[in-house]
Design an enzyme around this catalytic site. Structure first.
Site, PDB file in Angstrom:
ATOM      1  CG  ASP A 186      53.934  38.630  21.775  1.00 17.81           C
ATOM      2  OD1 ASP A 186      53.080  38.629  22.686  1.00 17.81           O
ATOM      3  OD2 ASP A 186      54.291  37.594  21.174  1.00 17.81           O
ATOM      4  CD  GLU A 196      48.731  43.671  31.868  1.00 17.52           C
ATOM      5  OE1 GLU A 196      49.557  43.380  30.976  1.00 17.52           O
ATOM      6  OE2 GLU A 196      48.911  43.418  33.078  1.00 17.52           O
ATOM      7  CG  HIS A 220      53.733  33.355  23.579  1.00 17.22           C
ATOM      8  ND1 HIS A 220      54.010  33.252  22.225  1.00 17.22           N
ATOM      9  CD2 HIS A 220      53.591  34.686  23.822  1.00 17.22           C
ATOM     10  CE1 HIS A 220      54.055  34.469  21.686  1.00 17.22           C
ATOM     11  NE2 HIS A 220      53.806  35.352  22.635  1.00 17.22           N
ATOM     12  CG  HIS A 221      50.764  35.323  26.397  1.00 17.02           C
ATOM     13  ND1 HIS A 221      51.613  35.019  27.438  1.00 17.02           N
ATOM     14  CD2 HIS A 221      51.248  36.475  25.843  1.00 17.02           C
ATOM     15  CE1 HIS A 221      52.580  35.943  27.499  1.00 17.02           C
ATOM     16  NE2 HIS A 221      52.381  36.821  26.553  1.00 17.02           N
ATOM     17  N   GLY A 223      33.580  48.348  45.023  1.00 15.23           N
ATOM     18  CA  GLY A 223      34.390  48.442  46.237  1.00 15.23           C
ATOM     19  C   GLY A 223      35.722  47.731  46.182  1.00 15.23           C
ATOM     20  CG  ASP A 250      47.665  52.625  55.903  1.00 13.34           C
ATOM     21  OD1 ASP A 250      46.477  52.272  55.792  1.00 13.34           O
ATOM     22  OD2 ASP A 250      48.289  52.577  56.985  1.00 13.34           O
ATOM     23  CG  ASN A 297      44.184  54.278  59.102  1.00 11.98           C
ATOM     24  OD1 ASN A 297      44.694  53.514  58.271  1.00 11.98           O
ATOM     25  ND2 ASN A 297      42.937  54.688  59.018  1.00 11.98           N
ATOM     26  N   GLY A 306      47.009  50.043  58.682  1.00 10.49           N
ATOM     27  CA  GLY A 306      46.265  48.842  58.351  1.00 10.49           C
ATOM     28  C   GLY A 306      44.896  49.095  57.783  1.00 10.49           C
ATOM     29  CD  GLU A 316      37.980  44.904  55.083  1.00 10.89           C
ATOM     30  OE1 GLU A 316      36.982  44.404  55.630  1.00 10.89           O
ATOM     31  OE2 GLU A 316      38.005  45.164  53.873  1.00 10.89           O
TER      32      GLU A 316
END
Length: 556
Positions: free
Chosen positions: A28, A51, A114-115, A409, A436, A463, A465, A469
């Site tokens: 708003d 956003e 608000h906000h 990253g 993915d 793959n 996952g 990592e």
């Protein structure tokens, strides 16, 4: 004197910079400003699902157009975009973040709207942006056009994001229309006296050198200096390498191109060109862990010339106030007279992958096909992790480029960034390769792509996952697992059924057919789910992840 609403003044300035789209989400406090965007004849509003996606999209747009803008609402909206803006700051991408804020009278009174945090302080969120922007302004009725112009000039000169608080009651404020261009013809940042001293020092180092190599980094792209680097490289027998953050700044089919430098993990010829040369020119090449194989680079400072935004170096000496463009021009003149230079032997010898068998897809067979698929001028977008490091092992097509985010990253960045890059230059198709796990963070961007007619090719590496990592730590840990999605159903789920194609490929033949279908449908968003084993990692990724694990020292 012609008067225009302040909102139109800002939009006209953005259009002057070549911006044709504004990304964001309505709230708003910014609706009056969004009305001005809809009424503007030369601007298109691109509504995003959140956003953060809008900030990522603006970043991708700016990398292709030179600048971008997004508009969010106060507090809840702008804070959702902060991560994207931080990435633009880290990687030097000029983005204007516009926050529609409560009316100036409400802010002055400290009303608990608000906000807000209900404490009467309306500057909390602007201060949060201060850490990841080059400048910020809250518009006032006193001199708002000067504030806008000052902010935009900072964004352009520093190649970093800036933040603008736009009170809702000032959007319609009548102000004088622009009387002069934001940037006068030929305007540039003047060099301080350091330029002459820098060139004198550089000339002495060059005189003692028999060979030279230029290592280009991302600042060359941000300042639009790829042409100037080409002139430098053609002025003398010099080798050229690039950091992974600068793919596309040097033509990879040029005779002087000697590969992508990633420290100790580089191709032999590339490593020799950078580490064994008598003189190394770091052209806008920021040294960070991801682009140097975890700081495994090896070039003595004493034989290095550095060209950066606002300063230059020769050995350990630093010369302030030297612009990157003028430093390049000055070096080109020096190299043109260096008749004794000889090029180092050797050229990059990328591993040309054999055509795969009919068995399951592998990283090797996938990227062999991606390399063959890319056409001149197309943009490869590679998600951080598996895709980004695998992309360093293929050759880009003529006039091709690569978009990635190796320093910041933030996973999920590339899907909305592809939206922005595709809208920025629609004639150059984008080809995104994304894991993915990363796709699941920002998948709604698929619907936004179809809604606004963007037609990239999106290859989802399924793959099972977070493979990057797993390669660093916890290969079987549950925190590296993700939910099993039906990826080919996503375009339909996001309302793109009639403007997209979605196929699944588990072997080379199926991927060939999918890519052929993508090529024959240039006006459709094409999603290809490529199924790979979760333990299959590119060689470069495996080596660098081992290095990152050592740096993190998980065992204490």
């Amino acid at each position: 004197m012609a008067l225009v609403p302040l909102g139109d003044y800002l939009l006209d300035r953005l259009r002057e910079l070549g911006i044709g789209h504004i990304f964001g989400v309505p709230g708003d406090y910014n609706l009056g400003f969004l009305d001005r965007i809809l009424d503007h004849p030369d601007l298109e509003w691109v509504g995003n699902c959140n956003e953060l996606n809008a900030a990522y999209a603006a970043d991708g747009y700016a990398r292709r157009r030179g600048a971008a803008a997004l508009a969010t609402t106060f507090g809840v909206g702008e804070l959702s975009a902060v991560n994207g803006i931080a990435g633009s700051f880290a990687e030097q991408v000029p983005v204007l973040a516009i926050t529609g804020m409560p009316a100036s009278t409400a802010a002055a009174s400290g009303a608990p709207l608000h906000h807000t945090l209900a404490d009467g302080n309306y500057d909390h969120f602007g201060r949060m942006f201060q850490e990841v922007t080059a400048a910020r302004e809250t518009l006032t009725a006193r001199a708002p056009t000067e504030q806008i112009d000052r902010l935009l000039r900072t964004m352009l000169s520093e190649k970093r994001p800036v933040h603008l608080n736009f009170p809702a009651d000032l959007v319609a404020l009548a102000v004088p229309a622009p009387e002069a261009p934001l940037l006068e013809a030929g305007e540039h940042s003047p060099d301080r006296p350091g330029l002459g001293a820098f060139l004198e020092h550089a000339a002495r180092l060059l005189a003692d050198s028999g060979s030279a190599t230029v290592l280009a980094g991302h600042q060359i792209d941000r300042y639009g200096l790829a042409g100037a680097v080409r002139v430098l490289l053609e002025s003398a027998p010099i080798r050229a390498c690039v950091l992974s953050s600068a793919r596309g700044t040097v033509a990879e089919d040029a005779p002087y191109f000697t590969g992508v430098y990633v420290g100790a993990f580089s191709d032999k010829a590339t490593r020799a060109a950078v580490e064994d040369t008598d003189l190394l020119v770091l052209a806008g090449a920021q040294i960070t862990d991801t682009v140097t194989g975890g700081f495994t680079h090896d070039f003595p400072v004493r034989r290095t010339i550095g060209l950066f935004d606002g300063y230059a170096t020769v050995g350990h000496a630093r010369y302030e106030g030297v612009t990157l463009g003028n430093a390049l021009a000055g070096l080109t003149a020096l190299f043109s007279g260096a008749t004794d230079l000889r090029p180092l032997d050797g050229t990059a010898t990328p591993d040309r992958r054999p055509e795969p068998a009919k068995g399951p897809l592998t990283q090797q067979s996938l990227w062999a096909r991606v390399e063959a698929f890319l056409q001149p001028g197309e943009v490869l977008v590679a998600e951080q992790g598996t895709s980004f490091f695998a992309a360093q092992e293929i050759t880009l097509p003529p006039d091709g480029s690569l978009i990635g985010q190796p320093l910041w990253g933030s996973i999920g960045y590339t899907l909305p960034a592809t939206l922005g890059a595709q809208l920025a230059v629609p004639e150059n198709r984008c080809v995104l390769v994304i894991g993915d796990g990363s796709l699941q963070l920002t998948a709604q961007a698929l619907g936004t792509m179809a809604r606004y007619g963007a037609a990239p090719v999106v290859i989802v590496v399924n793959n099972d996952g977070y493979t990057v990592e797993r390669a660093i730590h916890g290969p079987t840990a549950s925190y590296n697992d993700i939910g099993a999605w039906d990826y080919t159903a996503l375009p339909t789920a996001f309302g793109a059924a009639h403007r997209s194609l979605a196929v699944r490929a588990q072997n080379g033949e199926e991927l060939d057919a999918a890519l052929a279908e993508a090529r024959s449908n240039p006006d459709k968003l094409v999603l290809i789910e490529a199924v790979l084993d979760q333990d299959d990692s590119p060689e470069l990724l495996t080596a660098i992840c081992r290095r990152f694990a050592e740096q993190n020292n998980y065992g204490g």
